[in-house]
Motif scaffolding. Structure first.
Motif, mmCIF file in Angstrom:
data_model
loop_
_atom_site.group_PDB
_atom_site.id
_atom_site.type_symbol
_atom_site.label_atom_id
_atom_site.label_comp_id
_atom_site.label_asym_id
_atom_site.label_seq_id
_atom_site.Cartn_x
_atom_site.Cartn_y
_atom_site.Cartn_z
ATOM 1 N N GLY A 45 5.655 -6.653 -18.325
ATOM 2 C CA GLY A 45 5.834 -7.919 -19.024
ATOM 3 C C GLY A 45 7.256 -8.009 -19.547
ATOM 4 N N ASP A 46 7.394 -8.137 -20.866
ATOM 5 C CA ASP A 46 8.721 -8.268 -21.471
ATOM 6 C C ASP A 46 9.326 -6.926 -21.859
ATOM 7 O OD1 ASP A 46 8.691 -11.050 -21.246
ATOM 8 O OD2 ASP A 46 7.671 -11.292 -23.171
ATOM 9 N N MET A 47 8.615 -5.829 -21.612
ATOM 10 C CA MET A 47 9.107 -4.489 -21.917
ATOM 11 C C MET A 47 8.792 -3.569 -20.740
ATOM 12 S SD MET A 47 10.457 -4.709 -24.955
ATOM 13 C CE MET A 47 10.580 -2.997 -25.501
ATOM 14 N N PRO A 48 9.573 -2.521 -20.546
ATOM 15 C CA PRO A 48 9.290 -1.581 -19.452
ATOM 16 C C PRO A 48 7.931 -0.905 -19.630
ATOM 17 C CG PRO A 48 11.496 -1.243 -20.343
ATOM 18 C CD PRO A 48 10.784 -2.151 -21.293
ATOM 19 N N VAL A 49 7.421 -0.365 -18.532
ATOM 20 C CA VAL A 49 6.193 0.430 -18.556
ATOM 21 C C VAL A 49 6.548 1.859 -18.156
ATOM 22 C CG1 VAL A 49 3.900 0.751 -17.560
ATOM 23 C CG2 VAL A 49 4.770 -1.563 -17.961
ATOM 24 N N VAL A 50 6.115 2.813 -18.956
ATOM 25 C CA VAL A 50 6.355 4.228 -18.660
ATOM 26 C C VAL A 50 5.048 4.831 -18.134
ATOM 27 C CG1 VAL A 50 7.057 6.462 -19.573
ATOM 28 C CG2 VAL A 50 8.107 4.360 -20.453
ATOM 29 N N VAL A 51 5.060 5.277 -16.879
ATOM 30 C CA VAL A 51 3.859 5.801 -16.224
ATOM 31 C C VAL A 51 3.934 7.325 -16.176
ATOM 32 C CG1 VAL A 51 2.470 5.810 -14.120
ATOM 33 C CG2 VAL A 51 3.660 3.721 -14.824
ATOM 34 N N TYR A 52 2.976 7.968 -16.825
ATOM 35 C CA TYR A 52 2.928 9.428 -16.850
ATOM 36 C C TYR A 52 2.040 9.997 -15.740
ATOM 37 C CZ TYR A 52 5.241 9.311 -21.383
ATOM 38 O OH TYR A 52 6.155 9.109 -22.387
ATOM 39 N N GLY A 53 1.178 9.170 -15.207
ATOM 40 C CA GLY A 53 0.311 9.665 -14.145
ATOM 41 C C GLY A 53 -0.721 8.626 -13.750
ATOM 42 N N SER A 54 -1.249 8.812 -12.550
ATOM 43 C CA SER A 54 -2.359 7.998 -12.051
ATOM 44 C C SER A 54 -3.329 8.969 -11.397
ATOM 45 C CB SER A 54 -1.852 6.947 -11.054
ATOM 46 O OG SER A 54 -2.909 6.170 -10.552
ATOM 47 N N TYR A 55 -4.413 9.240 -12.084
ATOM 48 C CA TYR A 55 -5.361 10.247 -11.632
ATOM 49 C C TYR A 55 -6.552 9.556 -10.957
ATOM 50 C CZ TYR A 55 -2.512 13.189 -14.620
ATOM 51 O OH TYR A 55 -1.448 13.846 -15.185
ATOM 52 N N HIS A 56 -6.925 10.048 -9.786
ATOM 53 C CA HIS A 56 -7.886 9.352 -8.927
ATOM 54 C C HIS A 56 -9.140 10.200 -8.753
ATOM 55 C CE1 HIS A 56 -3.786 7.983 -7.201
ATOM 56 N NE2 HIS A 56 -4.110 7.274 -8.265
ATOM 57 N N TRP A 57 -10.307 9.508 -8.868
ATOM 58 C CA TRP A 57 -11.563 10.242 -8.904
ATOM 59 C C TRP A 57 -12.604 9.634 -7.976
ATOM 60 C CZ3 TRP A 57 -10.962 14.525 -11.703
ATOM 61 C CH2 TRP A 57 -9.971 14.526 -12.687
ATOM 62 N N ALA A 58 -13.319 10.498 -7.258
ATOM 63 C CA ALA A 58 -14.538 10.092 -6.572
ATOM 64 C C ALA A 58 -15.685 10.291 -7.555
ATOM 65 C CB ALA A 58 -14.735 10.932 -5.316
ATOM 66 N N TRP A 59 -16.912 10.263 -7.058
ATOM 67 C CA TRP A 59 -18.063 10.360 -7.971
ATOM 68 C C TRP A 59 -18.138 11.711 -8.662
ATOM 69 C CZ3 TRP A 59 -22.253 13.727 -7.428
ATOM 70 C CH2 TRP A 59 -22.310 14.440 -6.239
ATOM 71 N N ASN A 60 -17.586 12.759 -8.035
ATOM 72 C CA ASN A 60 -17.719 14.092 -8.626
ATOM 73 C C ASN A 60 -16.471 14.952 -8.490
ATOM 74 O OD1 ASN A 60 -17.798 14.516 -5.900
ATOM 75 N ND2 ASN A 60 -19.430 16.043 -5.958
ATOM 76 N N ALA A 61 -15.357 14.396 -8.032
ATOM 77 C CA ALA A 61 -14.169 15.221 -7.802
ATOM 78 C C ALA A 61 -12.932 14.347 -7.709
ATOM 79 C CB ALA A 61 -14.325 16.037 -6.512
ATOM 80 N N GLY A 62 -11.776 14.962 -7.911
ATOM 81 C CA GLY A 62 -10.526 14.239 -7.737
ATOM 82 C C GLY A 62 -10.238 13.967 -6.273
ATOM 83 N N THR A 120 4.629 13.433 -10.090
ATOM 84 C CA THR A 120 4.441 14.867 -9.861
ATOM 85 C C THR A 120 4.698 15.696 -11.114
ATOM 86 O OG1 THR A 120 6.736 15.030 -9.087
ATOM 87 C CG2 THR A 120 5.037 14.659 -7.426
ATOM 88 N N ASP A 121 5.478 15.146 -12.045
ATOM 89 C CA ASP A 121 5.804 15.867 -13.276
ATOM 90 C C ASP A 121 5.683 14.908 -14.452
ATOM 91 O OD1 ASP A 121 6.756 17.373 -15.363
ATOM 92 O OD2 ASP A 121 8.771 17.643 -14.545
ATOM 93 N N PRO A 122 4.613 15.014 -15.268
ATOM 94 C CA PRO A 122 4.447 14.086 -16.387
ATOM 95 C C PRO A 122 5.560 14.184 -17.429
ATOM 96 C CG PRO A 122 2.837 15.867 -16.492
ATOM 97 C CD PRO A 122 3.499 15.968 -15.164
ATOM 98 N N ASN A 123 6.357 15.271 -17.375
ATOM 99 C CA ASN A 123 7.512 15.361 -18.276
ATOM 100 C C ASN A 123 8.676 14.505 -17.789
ATOM 101 O OD1 ASN A 123 6.350 17.244 -20.135
ATOM 102 N ND2 ASN A 123 6.686 18.873 -18.612
ATOM 103 N N ASN A 124 8.576 14.020 -16.558
ATOM 104 C CA ASN A 124 9.575 13.107 -16.004
ATOM 105 C C ASN A 124 8.857 11.863 -15.491
ATOM 106 O OD1 ASN A 124 12.224 14.687 -16.049
ATOM 107 N ND2 ASN A 124 10.814 16.143 -15.064
ATOM 108 N N PRO A 125 8.374 11.033 -16.403
ATOM 109 C CA PRO A 125 7.553 9.882 -16.006
ATOM 110 C C PRO A 125 8.355 8.840 -15.248
ATOM 111 C CG PRO A 125 8.126 9.733 -18.323
ATOM 112 C CD PRO A 125 8.591 11.086 -17.860
ATOM 113 N N VAL A 126 7.623 7.948 -14.586
ATOM 114 C CA VAL A 126 8.238 6.815 -13.901
ATOM 115 C C VAL A 126 8.425 5.692 -14.899
ATOM 116 C CG1 VAL A 126 7.878 5.045 -12.146
ATOM 117 C CG2 VAL A 126 7.240 7.421 -11.673
ATOM 118 N N VAL A 127 9.626 5.162 -14.985
ATOM 119 C CA VAL A 127 9.917 4.026 -15.860
ATOM 120 C C VAL A 127 10.046 2.781 -14.989
ATOM 121 C CG1 VAL A 127 11.478 3.035 -17.563
ATOM 122 C CG2 VAL A 127 11.093 5.515 -17.522
ATOM 123 N N VAL A 128 9.117 1.851 -15.170
ATOM 124 C CA VAL A 128 9.133 0.614 -14.388
ATOM 125 C C VAL A 128 9.862 -0.449 -15.206
ATOM 126 C CG1 VAL A 128 7.751 -1.031 -13.083
ATOM 127 C CG2 VAL A 128 6.870 1.284 -13.486
#
Length: 305
Positions: free
Chosen positions: A239-256, A263-271
Motif C-alpha cells: 500500500g503506502d508503506m513497504p512490506v517486509v517479508v520474512y517467509g512464506s511457509y507452505h503446508w499440505a494437510w500433514n506436512a510442509g 532463504t534467510d529470515p535474517n535477510n528478509p525481502v523488502v517489497v
C-alpha cells in the motif's frame, strides 16, 4: 490431492466458513435429503462457496423408488446452491452388499446423469465391493467416494473418507467427517473433462498492517488458503508503506511442501511501494503462512498457474 469435509446440519453447525477454508479444506458435501424427505441445508451452499469452497449435496438412500429419490437430490442440490460437486448417493444401512443395492444404485445414478449432472457414489468397502463394478459399467461417468477408516479403500476411488472424527475450525460439532482426493466436480451431462481442469481459483486478499521493525520475532503471520490441485503464483503489492517479508511457509494437510522464497529470515525481502514481489507456491499446498510486517495494509493476489 485436496482435503474436504461432509456435514449434516443436525450434527455440524458451521459458524465460520472462512475458518474452514483457512484450515485448508477445499470442498464440502452437505446432506440435503434422506429417502423421501428433505433435510435442512441452512444456506451452507452459498456461504461455503463464497468462502472459496466447492460445495456439493448428498442424499442418504432408503428403500423405495431410486428414480424419485435421485430427482429429489438433484432438486435439493440446485435449490440449496450445492452444485459445484457431483451429486452423491450415500448408499449404506438399510442397504447391504447385494443385488437390491446394485439395482438401486444403477437406477439412481443413471437418473442423476439424465438430469444433466455427473453422479457420485458413496459407500464403504463392503458395499462398494459388490455395487461398484456393475454401477460403473452402467453409468461410466460415476465418481466414487469410498469410506475406509484406518486404511486406504480396497476399491478404486476418487475421494477417500478417511476419518469420521475430525475437528475443524469454524465448525461446532463433536466430530466432522474428513475426506481426501480429487475435488469431485460436477460436470453437466457427465462430461469427460478431467476434474482438475474444471476447478480454477484466483483470489485477492487485503492483508492488515501488523508487526514492527526488529526482526522475525516481531513479525506477524497471516494465513492464506489455496487449492492443493495446482501450483499458484502469489503476488504481494504494498500500500503506502513497504512490506517486509520474512517467509512464506507452505503446508499440505500433514506436512510442509517447501518453496519458501526467503532463504534467510535474517535477510528478509523488502517489497517497495509501487513495486511488487511474486513467488510460486508448490502444488499440494493447502495453506500458506505469510510472515511479514508492514505499517500499512497491502494486497496479496493468488492465481493458479
Amino acid at each position: 490431492m485436496a482435503d474436504g469435509i461432509d456435514v449434516f446440519t443436525l450434527y455440524q453447525d458451521v459458524r465460520d466458513w472462512h475458518a474452514v477454508r483457512g484450515a485448508g479444506y477445499e470442498f464440502c458435501y452437505v446432506k440435503v435429503s434422506d429417502g423421501d424427505e428433505d433435510r435442512a441445508d441452512n444456506g451452507y451452499g452459498p456461504a461455503g462457496h463464497s468462502a472459496g469452497l466447492a460445495m456439493g449435496a448428498y442424499h442418504y438412500a432408503q428403500f423405495g423408488d431410486p428414480v424419485t429419490q435421485a430427482e429429489r437430490l438433484v432438486r435439493r442440490a440446485e435449490t440449496a446452491g450445492c452444485t459445484d460437486l457431483a451429486p452423491a448417493l450415500d448408499l449404506e444401512d438399510p442397504f447391504g452388499p447385494d443385488q437390491r443395492a446394485t439395482d438401486f444404485a444403477i437406477a439412481f445414478l443413471r437418473r442423476v446423469a439424465e438430469l444433466g449432472h455427473r453422479p457420485c457414489l458413496y459407500g464403504n468397502n463392503n458395499i462398494l465391493g459388490t455395487v461398484l463394478g456393475p454401477a460403473k459399467a452402467a453409468v461410466p461417468e460415476t465418481l466414487v467416494w469410498a469410506a475406509s477408516y484406518g486404511a486406504a479403500p480396497t476399491v478404486p476411488y476418487d475421494v477417500w473418507q478417511w476419518s469420521s472424527s475430525g475437528n475443524v475450525p469454524g465448525i461446532s460439532a463433536s466430530s466432522v467427517d474428513l475426506n481426501r482426493g480429487v475435488i469431485p466436480v460436477d460436470a453437466p451431462g457427465g462430461s469427460d473433462v478431467p476434474l482438475a481442469d474444471l476447478y480454477t481459483e484466483d483470489s485477492m486478499a487485503r492483508i492488515p498492517k501488523g508487526g514492527s521493525e526488529g526482526g522475525l520475532e516481531r513479525a506477524v503471520n497471516y494465513q492464506l488458503a489455496v487449492s492443493m490441485l495446482r501450483e499458484h503464483d502469489v503476488v504481494i503489492a504494498p500500500g503506502d508503506m513497504p512490506v517486509v517479508v520474512y517467509g512464506s511457509y507452505h503446508w499440505a494437510w500433514n506436512a510442509g511442501t517447501g518453496g519458501n522464497p526467503v532463504t534467510d529470515p535474517n535477510n528478509p525481502v523488502v517489497v517497495p511501494v509501487q513495486g511488487s514481489y511474486s513467488y510460486i507456491v508448490p502444488r499440494g499446498t493447502g495453506k500458506v503462512d505469510l510472515i511479514y510486517w508492514s505499517d500499512d495494509d497491502f494486497t496479496v493476489f493468488v492465481a493458479p498457474r
